[in-house]
Structures are given as structure tokens and as C-alpha cells.
Design a protein around this motif. Structure first.
Motif, PDB file in Angstrom:
ATOM      1  N   LYS A 175       0.881  -1.067  -0.134  1.00  0.00           N
ATOM      2  CA  LYS A 175      -0.058   0.136  -0.112  1.00  0.00           C
ATOM      3  C   LYS A 175       0.862   1.267   0.207  1.00  0.00           C
ATOM      4  O   LYS A 175       0.828   2.135  -0.562  1.00  0.00           O
ATOM      5  CB  LYS A 175      -0.941   0.003   1.277  1.00  0.00           C
ATOM      6  N   TRP A 237     -13.517  -2.702  -8.133  1.00  0.00           N
ATOM      7  CA  TRP A 237     -13.546  -2.003  -6.864  1.00  0.00           C
ATOM      8  C   TRP A 237     -14.947  -2.088  -6.178  1.00  0.00           C
ATOM      9  O   TRP A 237     -15.116  -1.959  -5.078  1.00  0.00           O
ATOM     10  CB  TRP A 237     -13.035  -0.793  -7.256  1.00  0.00           C
ATOM     11  N   THR A 241     -16.103  -3.698  -2.953  1.00  0.00           N
ATOM     12  CA  THR A 241     -16.609  -2.641  -1.816  1.00  0.00           C
ATOM     13  C   THR A 241     -17.901  -3.069  -1.199  1.00  0.00           C
ATOM     14  O   THR A 241     -18.079  -3.200   0.061  1.00  0.00           O
ATOM     15  CB  THR A 241     -16.747  -1.218  -2.548  1.00  0.00           C
ATOM     16  N   SER A 474     -11.845   0.442   8.504  1.00  0.00           N
ATOM     17  CA  SER A 474     -10.409   0.191   8.135  1.00  0.00           C
ATOM     18  C   SER A 474     -10.422  -1.345   8.029  1.00  0.00           C
ATOM     19  O   SER A 474      -9.741  -1.930   6.819  1.00  0.00           O
ATOM     20  CB  SER A 474      -9.216   0.800   8.701  1.00  0.00           C
ATOM     21  N   ASP A 481      -9.619  -4.090   0.204  1.00  0.00           N
ATOM     22  CA  ASP A 481      -8.189  -3.454  -0.316  1.00  0.00           C
ATOM     23  C   ASP A 481      -7.486  -4.606  -0.947  1.00  0.00           C
ATOM     24  O   ASP A 481      -6.724  -4.483  -1.772  1.00  0.00           O
ATOM     25  CB  ASP A 481      -7.825  -2.628   0.739  1.00  0.00           C
ATOM     26  N   TYR A 485      -6.367  -4.643  -4.727  1.00  0.00           N
ATOM     27  CA  TYR A 485      -4.913  -4.611  -4.900  1.00  0.00           C
ATOM     28  C   TYR A 485      -4.524  -5.804  -5.815  1.00  0.00           C
ATOM     29  O   TYR A 485      -3.719  -5.579  -6.908  1.00  0.00           O
ATOM     30  CB  TYR A 485      -4.151  -4.246  -3.918  1.00  0.00           C
TER      31      TYR A 485
END
Length: 819
Positions: A175, A237, A241, A474, A481, A485
Motif C-alpha cells: 500500500k 472495486w 466494496t 479500516s 483492499d 490490489y
């Protein structure tokens, strides 16, 4: 120095080294070094650049950002595959051992492997995509950027792959590093290739407005790949999500339900145990009255006890107002009628408003009595919470939602009963949660800053408690994430490989075959009709090859037919042309004052040379030789015009110079083709041997006086015929005595060329003519032609060769011959 400036500096290093080495390789003695040692030098220099990149990276967020991978990429793409591989090995090996003096151990394997791989990939790309040539500026701008970015994406994937057991730490590295590493290395490779391509452009290099099929296909394929990548990235994405949010909500709900069930089970168990005790005591009594129930209520600190008979009527109660109440009269009370079905012996209700008063919240339990009917026991709020607080606290203290989430339990007044940070007894608002039950329903997700951490929240009410589940956003999106990624990185690599693979296949199967066919077609259009197109990598090209070959075969057939027809017509034209020239020798058998002979050998079937001789008076013979510019049919046509004009003016009694002057004027008229004629014409008086002559730009004749040698007649020539109007030609005189000879010729003789491009020449002609002593007149021209042919050898004849030989014998024949 800011981080951005530091990144700009390290990105400029590969560009600077690439430019310096390219200039040295093109403009200094360095270019004379052989290929293998030169590749070794390039590889070592870029390998050292990779080493410097490792040792002098830029610290960003605790991670070191460098351009190590760009060094082998620039070496391989710009200077050669071996250089890229050497640079990659040097950079990768040094990174492996760099941990001994302070480099990071965690990414050791990933960094080393990716650097070596960068060198190998650059070599493969240069060989199979760029045909071992330096990429053009377009590829520096687009492909250079893409290759640099793809290799860094592979670098990031290697960090994941080599640290699968520690995904969170690996992801933290990725990241931090991914954006600056991918950007800096991609830009470094792009600028290196772009700048070198611009510098390497020569002034004479012409830019075509038309793009070849390979470039056009590359551009559109690249556009499609980029669009596809962006679409799949946005879709991934969005989907991830939604999935991560859904998973987080499901996890929160699952934990809330677990806690709710634990509290319910604890309260049910506690109330049933008290109800059993009361039921046991009542089963021992023969008669049950309200006073007995009041005493039991005080004894066990119970808010309410009711005894219901088989009809569902309250027969005894701690509350007199409830006597004779039919349990069927309220929804809450009616639920207990299940105990009268003969099958159910125990029943517990949840904490809820009573049927008699909706403002009173109680929890009821019922047990069947031996004498019939059942007893109903109720907790009030105070006793209920006092009995299960321990269970409530125990249900949350050791429970986590995910890794960083938790369960918070509050009472009816939203005071914390169980939570974290020792907030028990405080209002729920201290956590940052402002719960408004009028706006937010049970099991509805909402977002709040819980202890200054943005979190997903959800609540439910159970047994008079608010059970609230909390999970940091988070943590909730961590899986998203990581997934996004990795997915984007894989798509980047896959789309990049797909671009290279599809381009390579198209180039190999289509573009290369088209170029082969175009090359063969160029030879065919240049006149080589013996070329056979044989491109048969697939059915379509095999069919195209056959069609082209068939077309060429048909074309050759038509050409052969046309050539045969033209040859026949030219042969006929040659016959006509030769018939217009004197061809019978001797032409005047009864004339003994002279001997004359002439030949004409054309370079093509018909030519532009001509000769002629005829009487223009009783004892005056006109003889001439001429050469029309060009060859073939146009020259032959112009030759016939010139011959006719000259003869007509000569027979009209004009002097030799006037003949050429008038012929020039006529030939110049309407001479749109810009042709011209060189001519030498003489008129000899056979009684005296005096020759009056004029020269219109023709070769000097050779003259030999009796018992002497041939010499060139040194008289200045005039301008060519048909070249300019208003030209007047000069009359010259030459006295021939009996036995003197004159030899006229065209430049096809002296300019005959052998295989070494050497000319026969004036000197060689003069020398050979002087060897012809005593040779008959009809053999002189043939002897000269034979000598020229000997000199030329197998070289083709490029010009017409025409010769006229005249020997003056003197005297006068007794018999007059009219022309």
C-alpha cells in the motif's frame, strides 16, 4: 529537499545514463567496439545503476522507493537484450546480499527476483516485439511507460507471494510502495526510451502520414486493453466494496445475535429456576390462595405470581386486580395458554410490556401444576437486570467483532452495562455513538466515530438491553483492499501479457506475411515476373498467394502475346525503315569515279540513325550520315522526316549549307518532343574531287589521302538540327584526289561500351582504320563493326551504329547514269 523532488532526481538517473551511452555509441569511437563486449559494458553500467538505486533509495512512509528495476529495462529495451539480462542479474544479486549491510530483509526475495525478471522481460520484448531494434518515440511514450509499470506491479505481487503467511504486513508494504514505485519506474523507462528515440532521429528521416498496419493495430489494441483494464478495475472495486461491507454487516449481526442469544438463554434459565421452586411449593399445597402467593413473592423477591386454572382464568394472584382475568384477553398473556394443551410443561416469554399495562415491562415464565392449570412468575426490570448483569458482562468482555471490533451493551437509559475502556455506568455517547431509535431501526447499519475510529455499527434490543455491534471501517475494507490490489495487479499483468501475446501473434501471422507479400509484389511491379509468391502459413494467405501467382501468369501470357505482336510490328517497321535507305551495293555499277558502301545496325528493331547518297547534278553526288536523339520508334519517325527534308532541299539545287539551314527551320517547327539531329553532309564534284560539306553537330569524319594515314577532319561543327531556330550553317571544302578515302560514322561506334564500362573511343577507331590498307570498299564497314563487337564482348548494344565509306577514284565514266 522534498520527497517529490527526491523521486524526480532518482527517476532522472536512468534517463541521463541512457542518453550519455547512446550519444557515446553513435558519435564516438565507442561505436567501433564489437557487439559482445559492448553489450557487456552496457550491462555492467546499468547494473551499477541498479546497485546505486538500491543503496540510495528515497524513504516514503517507512518504505524505500527506488528505480532499481528501471535500470535493466532501459538497458534491454534501448541497447540490447544481453545488456538488460546482465544488468538485471547484477542488480538482483546485489539486492540479495544488501541485507548484510542494512537493506530490508522482508522484501529481499521479491525485490531480487523482480529485478532479474525485469532484465529478462526487456530482452524478450526487444526481440519479439521490436525485432531487436530501438523502440520509436511512440513506444517510448506508451509501451515504455506500460512495461515499466507492469514490472513494478509484478514486483508488488512478488511481495504478496513471498509473504502469504503475513498478509497484513505484506499489504502495508504494498500500500505504501505501489503508487510511487510504479509511477517512478514507469516514468523513468518512458522518458529514457522517448528521449533516446528523439535524439536518434536523423534529419533525413521522412515522416510518413500513413501508418503501417502494425502501428495501427498496436494503437487500437492498446486502447482496447486500457479500456478493458479500467472497466474491470472499476467493476472489481465496486463489487469488492459491496462484498466487504456486506461481510462486515453479516459479521456484526452474527455477533449481536450470539450475544442476544446468550442474554436470552441466561435470563430464561434464571427465571425458570425460580418458577420451578415456586411450582414445587404450590404442588405441595391442597389449596392455593392469593395470600400464599404474596408470601412467596416476598420470599423470592418476585414482582408477580399468578395461578391460572384449566379454563385460563386467574384464580390467585399477588395483584388482586388480576383475579378472574381471562388470559385470552391480551396477546402477551394469551401466549401462556400453550401450557393448557397437555403437551407443553414450561414456557418463557421475552422481556416485554404486559397485557394489563403496556408501560410495565416484565419477563414471565410459566410451569404446569400437578393439580391442573399452571403458575406464572414474573421479573420486574430491576430484579431482571440484577440477576443477569453478570451474564451480560461476561457475554461481551471476551468477545471481538473481527480483530478490532467489539460489542457494547447498554440499558434502557443507554447507560453502558458492558463495553470497553472501563466505560460501564457512563452514557453511550462517550463512545461516540449517538443512537436515535426513531431514525435507525434494529439491524440497520449506520456509521459512527467510535472512540475516534470510523466504524460500522448496528444494534438490537433484547431483554431490555441495547446490544450494539461495532467494527472499524479500516478492518471491514481490509479484505476489499487486499482483493482489489491483488486483482488489479493481476489484471495489469494479464492485460499486459495479453497485449504482447496478441500483438506478437498478429504480427507473426498477419503483418509479417503481408510484408513478405508486399516485398514480392514490389519485385513483380519492378518487372520481375518470374517471382513466385509462396506465403502459406494459413489458408487465407495460401489463397492470396495462388491468386497473385495466377494473375502474374495471366499477365505474363498477355505480355508475351503483346510482345510478339509488337516484335512483329517492329520487324515490319524495320523493313520499311531499311527500305528507305540505299541497300544495293555497288549502287551505281557504271560509275567508276567512286566506290561507296554503308551499313546501319540499330540498337532496337528500329533506330534514329540514317545515311543517304544520291546525285544532285550530272557529276555531283550528295552523301550524308545523321543521328537522331533517342532510339526506337520516336527516333525512327523523326529520322524519316529529317531524311525526306534534307533530300528534297538537296535535289532542289541548294548548296550544302543551305540544305541544312532550311532543314533546321522545318524540323524546329512543331518539335514539341524536343528531339534533334546531328548530321554531316557532303556534295562531291566527281570531275574535280572537290567536296563541299557542312556539319550539324556530328562526329568528325576520318579522311585518308592516297599513300597516307587516316586523320580526323579538323573542322568545327555547327549546332544540331532542330535544336534552335535561326541557325545558319557554314559551307566547308575538302579536296579529294584519286585514291583518297573518307569514313563517316555515328557515335554508336566510338561510344560502344564493354562490360567494364570502357568506351571504344576515337583513338581506337583511328588506329584500327589505319590497319585497313587495301581493303575493298564493301569490307571496310564490316571490319569496323567486327572490331567493335570484339571490344564490347557480351555487353549489350546501347546505341545505333551507322557507317558510310567513300573512296574517290578520279576520272569520269563514259556512260551517264541518272539517279
Amino acid at each position: 529537499m522534498t520527497v517529490f523532488l527526491q523521486l524526480a532526481v532518482i527517476a532522472a538517473l536512468p534517463v541521463l545514463l541512457s542518453v550519455i551511452l547512446y550519444i557515446l555509441n553513435k558519435k564516438t569511437a565507442f561505436k567501433k567496439i564489437k557487439y559482445v563486449p559492448k553489450q557487456l559494458i552496457f550491462g555492467i553500467l546499468f547494473g551499477l545503476l541498479a546497485v546505486c538505486a538500491t543503496e540510495f533509495g528515497v524513504n516514503v512512509g517507512g518504505a524505500t522507493i527506488n528505480v532499481r528495476d528501471s535500470a535493466p529495462l532501459c538497458a534491454g529495451l534501448i541497447f540490447g537484450g544481453p545488456a538488460g539480462i546482465i544488468a538485471g542479474i547484477i542488480g538482483g544479486v546485489e539486492r540479495w546480499f544488501a541485507v548484510l549491510w542494512g537493506a530490508g530483509e522482508y522484501t529481499r526475495l521479491a525485490c531480487s527476483v523482480s529485478t532479474v525478471l525485469a532484465g529478462i522481460v526487456s530482452a524478450l520484448i526487444r526481440k519479439f516485439m521490436f525485432d531487436n531494434k530501438k523502440p520509436s518515440w511512440f513506444y517510448g511514450l506508451v509501451v515504455g511507460l506500460a512495461i515499466g509499470m507492469i514490472m513494478e506491479v509484478i514486483h508488488m505481487l512478488m511481495i504478496f507471494l513471498t509473504n502469504m503467511s503475513d498478509a497484513r504486513v505484506a499489504f502495508s508494504f504494498v500500500k505504501i510502495c505501489s503508487l510511487p514505485m510504479i509511477s517512478v519506474n514507469g516514468i523513468a523507462v518512458m522518458l529514457s526510451v522517448l528521449v533516446v528515440s528523439v535524439i536518434g532521429k536523423t534529419k533525413n528521416e521522412k515522416h510518413s502520414e500513413l501508418k503501417n498496419i502494425s502501428q495501427t493495430f498496436q494503437r487500437w489494441l492498446l486502447v482496447c486493453v486500457v479500456v478493458g483494464f479500467l472497466c474491470t478495475t472499476v467493476f472489481t472495486w465496486t463489487l469488492q466494496t459491496q462484498l466487504s461491507e456486506s461481510n462486515a454487516i453479516s459479521l456484526i449481526k452474527l455477533n449481536i445475535d450470539d450475544v442476544k442469544q446468550d442474554i436470552t438463554d441466561a435470563s430464561d434459565k434464571n427465571l425458570l429456576s425460580i418458577t420451578r421452586v415456586v411450582a414445587d411449593e404450590l404442588n405441595k399445597e391442597k389449596k392455593i390462595d392469593s395470600q400464599m402467593l404474596v408470601e412467596s413473592g416476598k420470599k423470592y423477591d418476585i414482582a408477580e405470581i399468578n395461578v391460572i386454572d384449566r379454563r385460563g382464568i386467574i384464580t390467585a394472584s399477588t395483584f388482586p386486580d388480576f383475579l378472574n382475568y381471562n388470559m385470552r384477553g391480551g396477546k402477551q398473556s394469551a401466549e401462556f395458554l400453550i401450557l393448557l394443551d397437555g403437551k407443553t410443561t414450561e414456557y418463557v416469554q421475552s422481556y416485554q410490556p404486559t397485557s394489563s399495562n403496556s408501560e410495565i415491562l416484565r419477563k414471565y415464565a410459566g410451569i404446569v401444576l400437578q393439580q391442573g392449570g399452571f403458575v406464572q412468575v414474573a421479573y420486574d426490570a430491576e430484579r431482571f437486570q440484577r440477576d443477569i448483569d453478570d451474564q451480560v458482562i461476561g457475554a461481551t468482555h471476551n468477545r471481538h467483532v473481527g480483530e478490532g471490533g467489539s460489542i457494547i451493551i447498554a440499558d434502557e437509559n443507554l447507560n453502558i452495562v458492558s463495553g470497553r475502556n472501563n466505560d460501564e455506568g457512563k452514557n453511550l455517547s462517550v463512545t461516540g455513538i449517538e443512537l436515535d431509535t426513531n431514525k435507525t431501526a434494529e439491524y440497520e447499519r449506520f456509521v459512527a466515530d467510535v472512540y475516534d475510529t470510523e466504524s460500522y455499527c448496528m444494534y438490537v434490543v433484547s431483554e431490555g438491553y441495547y446490544i450494539i455491534g461495532v467494527m472499524p471501517q479500516s478492518e471491514a475494507v481490509f479484505s476489499r483492499d487486499v482483493s482489489v490490489y491483488v486483482t488489479i495487479f493481476m489484471e495489469f499483468v494479464v492485460f499486459g501479457m495479453l497485449f504482447v501475446l496478441v500483438y506478437f501473434l498478429i504480427k507473426k501471422l498477419i503483418v509479417n506475411n503481408i510484408e513478405r507479400i508486399n516485398t514480392l509484389l514490389s519485385r513483380i511491379t519492378d518487372g520481375d515476373l518470374d517471382v513466385v509468391v509462396d506465403v502459406r502459413s494459413n489458408e487465407e494467405f495460401a489463397s492470396l498467394s495462388d491468386d497473385i501467382n495466377s494473375t502474374v501468369t495471366t499477365l505474363k501470357h498477355y505480355i508475351d502475346e503483346a510482345a510478339a505482336r509488337i516484335d512483329k510490328e517492329l520487324e515490319f517497321a524495320k523493313t520499311i525503315q531499311h527500305s528507305a535507305l540505299p541497300s544495293v551495293f555497288p549502287p551505281f555499277p557504271n560509275k567508276t569515279e567512286f566506290d561507296i558502301f554503308a551499313t546501319m545496325d540499330t540498337a532496337k528493331e528500329v533506330g534514329g540513325d540514317f545515311y543517304d547518297f544520291y546525285f544532285v547534278g550530272e557529276d555531283k553526288l550528295a552523301f550524308l550520315i545523321a543521328d537522331v536523339s533517342g532510339k526506337g520508334i520516336p527516333a525512327a519517325m523523326f529520322m524519316m522526316t529529317a531524311k525526306t527534308l534534307i533530300k528534297s532541299f538537296a535535289e532542289a539545287g541548294n548548296t550544302v549549307n543551305d540544305v541544312l539551314t532550311k532543314a533546321n527551320e522545318k524540323l524546329y517547327e512543331n518539335n514539341d518532343a524536343g528531339m534533334f539531329v546531328t548530321a554531316w553532309m557532303g556534295i562531291i564534284d566527281l570531275k574535280t574531287g572537290l567536296v563541299e560539306f557542312a556539319n550539324a553537330g556530328h562526329n568528325r569524319p576520318l579522311v585518308r589521302h592516297k599513300d597516307g594515314k587516316f586523320e580526323y577532319l579538323k573542322v568545327r561543327a555547327g549546332f544540331v538540327l532542330a535544336g534552335m531556330e535561326g541557325i545558319r550553317y557554314k559551307k566547308n571544302e575538302l579536296q579529294l584526289n584519286p585514291g583518297d578515302e573518307i569514313f563517316l560514322y555515328t557515335d554508336g561506334v566510338t561510344e560502344a561500351t564493354d562490360a567494364n564500362n570502357q568506351l571504344y573511343g576515337d583513338d581506337r577507331l583511328l588506329d584500327f582504320m589505319n590497319t585497313l590498307n587495301g581493303v575493298p570498299a564493301d569490307s571496310v564497314c564490316g571490319a569496323v563493326k567486327a572490331d567493335v563487337d570484339k571490344f564490347v564482348g557480351n555487353a549489350p548494344q546501347f546505341d545505333d551504329m551507322t557507317m558510310v565509306y567513300l573512296k574517290y577514284n578520279g576520272g569520269k565514266s563514259d556512260e551517264r547514269i541518272n539517279d
